[in-house]
Design an enzyme around this catalytic site. Sequence first.
Site, PDB file in Angstrom:
ATOM      1  N   ARG A 115      42.413  20.798  -1.553  1.00  0.00           N
ATOM      2  CA  ARG A 115      42.460  19.753  -0.656  1.00  0.00           C
ATOM      3  C   ARG A 115      43.365  20.136   0.567  1.00  0.00           C
ATOM      4  O   ARG A 115      44.259  21.014   0.356  1.00  0.00           O
ATOM      5  CB  ARG A 115      42.843  18.225  -1.234  1.00  0.00           C
ATOM      6  CG  ARG A 115      41.817  17.811  -2.122  1.00  0.00           C
ATOM      7  CD  ARG A 115      40.815  17.171  -1.037  1.00  0.00           C
ATOM      8  NE  ARG A 115      39.960  16.130  -1.878  1.00  0.00           N
ATOM      9  CZ  ARG A 115      38.904  16.388  -2.579  1.00  0.00           C
ATOM     10  NH1 ARG A 115      38.368  17.547  -2.619  1.00  0.00           N
ATOM     11  NH2 ARG A 115      38.241  15.374  -3.061  1.00  0.00           N
TER      12      ARG A 115
ATOM     13  N   GLU B  25      41.253  16.836   8.586  1.00  0.00           N
ATOM     14  CA  GLU B  25      39.524  17.158   8.451  1.00  0.00           C
ATOM     15  C   GLU B  25      38.886  15.938   9.284  1.00  0.00           C
ATOM     16  O   GLU B  25      39.288  14.885   9.042  1.00  0.00           O
ATOM     17  CB  GLU B  25      39.006  17.310   7.156  1.00  0.00           C
ATOM     18  CG  GLU B  25      39.490  18.233   6.416  1.00  0.00           C
ATOM     19  CD  GLU B  25      38.671  18.721   5.100  1.00  0.00           C
ATOM     20  OE1 GLU B  25      37.884  17.776   4.846  1.00  0.00           O
ATOM     21  OE2 GLU B  25      39.217  19.465   4.081  1.00  0.00           O
TER      22      GLU B  25
ATOM     23  N   HIS C 275      34.495  22.138   4.322  1.00  0.00           N
ATOM     24  CA  HIS C 275      34.871  21.336   3.049  1.00  0.00           C
ATOM     25  C   HIS C 275      33.530  21.214   2.431  1.00  0.00           C
ATOM     26  O   HIS C 275      32.889  20.035   2.094  1.00  0.00           O
ATOM     27  CB  HIS C 275      35.241  20.090   3.327  1.00  0.00           C
ATOM     28  CG  HIS C 275      35.962  19.534   2.020  1.00  0.00           C
ATOM     29  ND1 HIS C 275      37.067  18.600   2.002  1.00  0.00           N
ATOM     30  CD2 HIS C 275      35.482  19.487   0.723  1.00  0.00           C
ATOM     31  CE1 HIS C 275      37.578  18.201   0.855  1.00  0.00           C
ATOM     32  NE2 HIS C 275      36.826  18.821   0.270  1.00  0.00           N
TER      33      HIS C 275
END
Length: 346
Positions: free
Chosen positions: A259, A288, A307
């Site tokens: 993450r 992000e 991602h």
Amino acid sequence: MALIRPRTLPSRSPTSSPAAKSSAERPDAMRVLIHNDRPEPLRERLLELVPDVEVGLCDSYDGLVTATQAFEPEVQFHIRFEDKPYPVEAVFDVPGLRWLGVGGVGVDHLGPWDPEAITVTNGAGVASEALAWHVLGSIIALTLKYPLFARRQAEHIWAWQDVGHVWGKTVCVVGLGHIGRDIAKLCNAVGLRVVGTRANPQPTDNVDQVFGPDGLHKALAEADYVAVCTPKVPSTIGLIDGAAFAAMKPGACLIDVSRGGVTLADQLMAALDSGHLAGASLDVFDPEPMPDDHPIWGREDVMITPHSCATFEGWELKALEMFADNLKRLKAGQPLFNVVDPVRGY
């Protein structure tokens, strides 16, 4: 595993709200709300697997509060699909909602919750094989300098270049959960030596040596490749920092599928600039989306994927099928699997 007592909510007329479209009402059926930007295929598959439920749909974040108020679900299944904060008030403030099934693995978007009031499960294991292949592909690509050659191809430059090799090398898996164990299995199968870390160290298939959290730097020192797949919890934020990079072998490569925020990007770039690290593959970043002016975009020694390495074709249906297996357990009065501890974060 956690046991939730199944219960039936009073029957009511199907809602006409566009935010919560409902399947045909079934008397005394458990009400399940599916929250996804493409919920209809998930509804169809769920009713194939568990036909005796009433299913409502919501396809936006903005409409979730209205949808839960109108449909009054006892169970909700959701997959994140918008780049903005998740409307947690539409989950934790809903009377009668006893179980939230998260299709992905991470639950850090939910914040804290009371496990006595609501049970949260995740999709641990759904995408672990896909992530393992991404890690192995990144190891090969970084070793053979594919990012550099791709840049030269785009610039029409034909230039000879030394490349490395993979055989006989060691990979350190930071976080030997579902994903980490599949990474270890695949890397071991192609001849890589594997070491790793886990919160409660114990012998693990396909792993030569397992370290506890306090042995992270010792594990990193053995590795030519470091695969980061630990959950994002308070104890892992900033885990891969300057000290961690310094502990790695000179010339090591980092692959991060955890993450954003577990690896500190500025300290990663410093390790790359110094030549201590040879390259990195990042599927996650903080924040992000990655800012379009971030200097890491232009590096020839970094691979970036947005991602996306876990979002293989059909993964949402696979996550729904795992949820359906748990729903059957709920209806049978059996404990659920993949229950998330809100303190541990996994």
